[in-house]
Every structure is written in structure tokens, then in C-alpha cells.
Scaffold this active site. Structure first.
Site, mmCIF file in Angstrom:
data_model
loop_
_atom_site.group_PDB
_atom_site.id
_atom_site.type_symbol
_atom_site.label_atom_id
_atom_site.label_comp_id
_atom_site.label_asym_id
_atom_site.label_seq_id
_atom_site.Cartn_x
_atom_site.Cartn_y
_atom_site.Cartn_z
ATOM 1 C CB ILE A 163 39.308 31.562 40.875
ATOM 2 C CG1 ILE A 163 39.224 30.189 40.568
ATOM 3 C CG2 ILE A 163 38.880 32.553 41.905
ATOM 4 C CD1 ILE A 163 40.113 29.318 41.359
ATOM 5 C CG ASP A 182 46.261 38.038 34.197
ATOM 6 O OD1 ASP A 182 47.099 37.798 33.442
ATOM 7 O OD2 ASP A 182 45.551 37.205 34.659
ATOM 8 N NE ARG A 243 49.230 26.428 44.862
ATOM 9 C CZ ARG A 243 48.708 25.318 44.970
ATOM 10 N NH1 ARG A 243 47.306 25.189 45.423
ATOM 11 N NH2 ARG A 243 49.437 24.194 45.299
ATOM 12 C CD GLU A 272 48.562 25.049 52.117
ATOM 13 O OE1 GLU A 272 48.037 24.011 51.377
ATOM 14 O OE2 GLU A 272 48.033 26.114 51.716
ATOM 15 C CG HIS A 294 44.522 24.796 50.542
ATOM 16 N ND1 HIS A 294 45.898 24.573 50.249
ATOM 17 C CD2 HIS A 294 43.883 24.924 49.637
ATOM 18 C CE1 HIS A 294 45.730 24.560 48.896
ATOM 19 N NE2 HIS A 294 44.815 24.912 48.415
ATOM 20 N N GLY A 296 39.605 26.432 49.978
ATOM 21 C CA GLY A 296 39.183 27.152 48.793
ATOM 22 C C GLY A 296 38.497 26.148 47.881
#
Length: 538
Positions: A163, A182, A243, A272, A294, A296
């Protein structure tokens, strides 16, 4: 160890329990593969637990807690599949201990999550939700709603996986400068996205917009807290479509109130749905936060892809093939993934093929030669695929790619994997050497093929029922074999014949609609000139 060829005849159909809503596309894939589907959607945990007693697979989304207790209720479980990316609600360690494969769909919602990231980014930059709400109230106030452009801004991406990489590509189209943090990617991957790698503190200081795309792990839980938020510029925006637990929610609320950053776009929270008095609910109602529940991966296209890809992988596992996206087993990733994936099935079929063809009293030590384009790829996934096929055909234990290596070590089975980049007839191949048997395979159009059998060149698909003869190369042999099988009602779908010299020894490989019965095999063995007959179910 006595070897016992495994056959599907007489076995009951696999059964999968679906615990949460799952698109009809996926259910159709399962049914078409001969798998029974038991919907427990909306049922209690007690009812779900009871339904697992004779289930082979379980499909969940994000609300079913798959803990050790629930797994223990399914003694036949082979696979637990999560329709989505995260597996936070699944006890992966407990599943691994039980030899259960945990699947997810890491790539199916990539586009949806990428576009949701930009939806929140643009909503913050152009104040779109606020503008819509004011107009609905009859308020026309353009001055209050002046926004900012993405063009020329610096976007900081935390996590440059599927992503994050897609976000980077699209950010370039907006004319943004992209930096990323990263620690697990190579400079080559960053260069491919035209992204500059920096440490996290530098990224937070330099970015006009920060977007998070990391999994929830012990290393990433709470990675954005008060100290990190303090590094942001006062005009910066923070986006989280990853997340919820990655951000310390209390710290974000305090930073927003103190004008440490200009706003946040939040698609996920730690709990959630959030309890009314929790920090997640407070974020949802904060005036500087644009939130979504949520969403996505919630597009029609993504849900269809998730259901189809997950169902295909579940079917592969339950029908005996290696998984494409196992969380708790090695799966090819990175540049070599495209080369390796088709050969997982080749390796698995070699494992199924060997013991039925070799008929050894004991398994030898094996060598797996990775040829051509496979010579430099990591071999672990291929070795596990081979072992899962081998052990399914030789033991009565529940074997999968998750526990195949552990069972092999227990049984004293070893596989020496090595690369061989020398030129050959095939761009990539796998060659299995065990005792005095050598079998080579490749993949053609995604289909596994056996291309060499003990020095004989063939081209056979090692799937389903097969019959292999060794015989003298004399006229009429093919006709005599065909007549016996035809009279017995055994339909031959393909036939391959190969010989070493004229009038010397030859091998015949047939694919049949069903395995030949003992009487038919006895008749074939009685033909003058036939030295051996092997019946396989690969």
C-alpha cells in the site's frame, strides 16, 4: 517407514465454516471446488464452536476472536482464513502449533486502501467534509473553507510495502515530494518508487503530510506517541489507514488540542468499534479529525477480490496444494515472488509424485536443484511445498506447509536445496533427486509439468490419476495398453511415450479420468515386454 500412496477416493467433501459476511463470489469459488459451505454468520460463539467440530476450514473477517480455545474446537481444521489483511484477532502461534495454516489476502485491498488514504488526505487539505456539512446547514462561507494543495508538498510514508508503494506512485502524480521510512526494505525498492529513505524522526520533521502503512506488531505498536508527534510541523496532517494501535490515541488527542499538528485523517482506531468513553470515540468526534469507520478495504471491487482470492487459496489448501498467502509459512515476496509462485505447485506435485513412483521401502535423503531463473531465489518456500506433498502421501498425520519441516526433522528426512544457473532447455526448473530416482519439473502457463523422469524426456501434467509403464520399445505396445484400459472403461486424457534408444527401453505416462483398478493393472503387467506399472493419484 512404510510408504502409503494417498488417494482422494472415498474421502468426504471438505467443509468450511464461514463466521462473518463473505461475498458470494468467494462462496461460489468454494462450492465449484467441491467444498461444502456452512454459514454461521450472526450465530453465537457457542454455535460457532459447535460447528467447528467436523470443519476443515474457517473463514472470518475482523470481529471473530480465533483464540486457542476456538481452534481446539476444530480437531480437523486445516486452514483459518482472514478476509482482509490484518490477523490481530487470530492466535497465529496457536494455529502454528496445531499445524493449521493461517491465510489472509495481503494484496486484494491494496488499491482500495491507497485510494482511501488519498480520500482522507484530500478531505483534510480541501476541508471537504466540513464544506458539505455547512452547505447542508444552508451556510455558504467560502472564506472559512480555504484549503491547501497537495502539489509541491512533502509526503512522508511510514512503511513502503504494497500500500505504501502504491501511495508513493500516486503521490508523484500529484506533484508531491515523497520520503519514506521503512527499515525492512532495500534501497532498490525505494529507488523503484523514486522515494528517498530517511529515519523516522527526519520524516516527521520534514513532512507536510505523514501517512502510516505498517502492520501492527510489537515493534510498531505505539510507534507514534507524544515524542514523535512533537516533531511534526504545526501545519502537518497525519493519516492512518493502517492499524489503530500504531498511534497512541491519548497522545494524539493532546497534540491536536495543543495545536502540535493541524489535523488527522483516521480510518482505524485501537478498539473497533470504539467504546463511547474511549479515546477512539474521542478522536472520531474531534473537530480537527476526519474519521471513517475502517473503510480502507471497503469497496465493491476490493471485497470481490478479497473473497475470490481468499476462497481460491482456501480451496488450494483443502485440496492439498500450497497456499499463496500463508501468514505462518514462508511465502515468496519481493522481486523473486513472480518467479517462485508457479513453482510452489511444481514442488508440491514432485512431493506427491515421488513416493508413488519410487515405491521405496524407506525415504532417502533428497536433493532439490533449483535451475535457471530459480537458481538465486530463497529455497525455503519451495522445500516446504515439496515436503508437504511428500508427507501427505506417506503419513496419516495432518501435514501442511506450516508443520512439514518439523515433521520431516522428526522423521529424519532432509532436503539439500541448491541452485544451478547453467543453461538448459527451460528458463526455470526444479529437479528432485532421491536415491536412484530423478524427476524434473517446470511450470508452463502456471501449470506444473514433469519434463524428465529418470533420464526420459516427457511432458506430463502431474495432477490427478496417472499410470506409468516401463516397457520394451516394440510395435503394438501402445495399442495393447490402450485396448485393456478402454475395455475397462478407463478413459485416457493424455499420453506421453519416450524411449532411450530404438527398440530399447521406453516409458509411457498416461493421465486417466480415474485410477486404474488392481484387475486392470494386473492385465497390463501380464503384457509381454512390460517390466513395471505404476498407478498414481497426484
Amino acid at each position: 517407514m512404510q510408504l502409503r500412496p494417498m488417494t482422494q477416493s472415498g474421502l468426504s467433501r471438505p467443509r468450511v465454516v464461514v463466521a462473518e459476511p463473505f461475498a458470494e463470489h468467494g462462496l461460489a469459488v468454494l462450492r465449484d471446488a467441491g467444498i461444502d459451505v456452512d454459514s454461521q454468520v450472526g450465530r453465537s460463539r457457542a454455535e460457532l464452536t459447535a460447528a467447528l467440530a467436523d470443519a476443515d476450514g474457517l473463514i472470518v473477517r475482523s470481529e471473530t476472536r480465533v483464540d486457542r480455545e476456538l481452534l481446539a474446537a476444530g480437531p480437523k481444521l486445516t486452514v483459518v482464513a482472514r478476509a482482509g489483511v490484518g490477523v490481530d484477532a487470530i492466535d497465529v502461534d496457536a494455529a502454528t502449533d496445531a499445524g493449521i495454516i493461517v491465510l489472509n489476502t495481503p494484496g486484494a485491498n491494496t488499491i482500495a486502501a491507497t485510494e482511501q488514504t488519498f480520500a482522507l488526505m484530500l478531505a483534510l487539505a480541501r476541508r471537504t467534509p466540513e464544506a458539505v456539512q455547512l452547505l447542508r446547514q444552508g451556510v455558504w462561507d467560502r472564506k472559512k473553507l480555504i484549503g491547501t494543495e497537495l502539489f509541491g508538498k512533502t509526503l512522508g510514508i511510514v512503511g513502503l510495502g504494497r500500500i505504501g508503494g502504491n501511495v508513493a506512485q500516486r503521490a508523484r502524480a500529484f506533484g508531491m515530494t515523497v520520503i519514506a521510512h521503512d527499515p525492512y526494505i532495500t534501497a532498490a525498492r525505494a529507488d523503484a518508487f523514486d522515494v528517498t529513505l530517511v529515519d523516522l524522526d527526519t520524516l516527521l520533521r520534514r513532512s507536510d503530510i505523514v501517512t502510516l502503512h505498517v502492520p501492527l506488531t510489537p515493534q510498531t505498536t505505539g510507534m507514534i506517541g507524544a515524542a514523535q508527534l512533537a516533531l511534526l510541523q504545526p501545519h502537518a496532517y497525519l493519516i492512518n489507514c493502517a492499524r489503530g494501535g500504531v498511534i497512541v490515541e491519548r497522545d494524539l488527542l493532546e497534540a491536536l488540542d495543543a495545536n502540535v499538528l493541524a489535523g488527522a485523517g483516521i480510518d482505524v482506531v485501537a478498539i473497533e468499534p470504539p467504546p463511547p468513553e474511549g479515546t477512539g470515540a474521542a478522536l472520531h468526534s474531534h473537530p480537527k479529525v476526519f474519521s471513517t469507520p475502517h473503510l480502507g478495504g471497503s469497496t465493491h471491487e476490493a471485497l470481490a477480490r478479497i473473497a475470490t482470492e481468499l476462497a481460491q487459496d482456501v480451496a488450494r489448501v483443502l485440496l492439498g496444494a500450497p497456499a499463496n498467502a500463508a501468514v505462518n509459512a514462508p511465502v515468496p515476496d519481493g522481486p523473486e515472488a513472480e518467479r517462485v509462485f508457479p513453482f510452489l505447485d511444481v514442488a508440491y506435485r514432485l512431493g506427491r509424485f515421488y513416493p508413488q513412483y519410487a515405491r521405496s521401502e524407506r525415504l532417502p535423503q533428497f536433493t532439490l536443484v533449483l535451475g535457471g531463473a530459480l537458481a538465486d531465489v530463497p529455497s525455503e518456500a519451495l522445500v516446504r511445498a515439496f515436503l508437504s506433498g511428500l508427507l501427505q502421501a506417506t503419513t496419516d498425520r495432518r501435514v501442511s506447509v506450516v508443520n512439514a519441516e518439523a515433521i520431516a526433522r522428526e522423521l529424519g528426512i532432509t532436503v539439500d536445496a541448491r541452485g544451478d544457473a547453467r543453461e538448459s532447455s527451460y528458463a526455470a526448473s526444479l529437479k528432485l533427486i532421491g536415491g536412484d530416482v530423478a524427476i524434473a519439473g517446470t511450470s508452463v502457463g502456471g501449470s506444473p509439468r514433469i519434463v524428465e523422469l529418470d533420464g526420459y524426456e516427457i511432458d506430463a501434467t502431474p495432477v490427478g490419476a496417472m499410470l506409468i509403464t516401463r516397457h520394451q520399445d516394440v510395435p503394438g505396445m501402445i495399442g495393447r495398453v490402450g485396448t485393456i484400459l478402454g475395455d475397462a472403461g478407463v478413459n485416457i486424457s493424455t499420453m506421453q511415450v519416450s524411449r532411450n534408444t530404438v527398440s530399447g527401453d521406453a516409458i509411457m505416462v498416461l493421465s486417466t479420468d480415474r485410477p486404474a483398478a488392481e484387475a486392470e493393472v494386473a492385465a497390463l503387467r501380464a503384457i509381454a515386454g512390460i517390466t513395471s506399472v505404476r498407478v498414481l493419484d497426484v
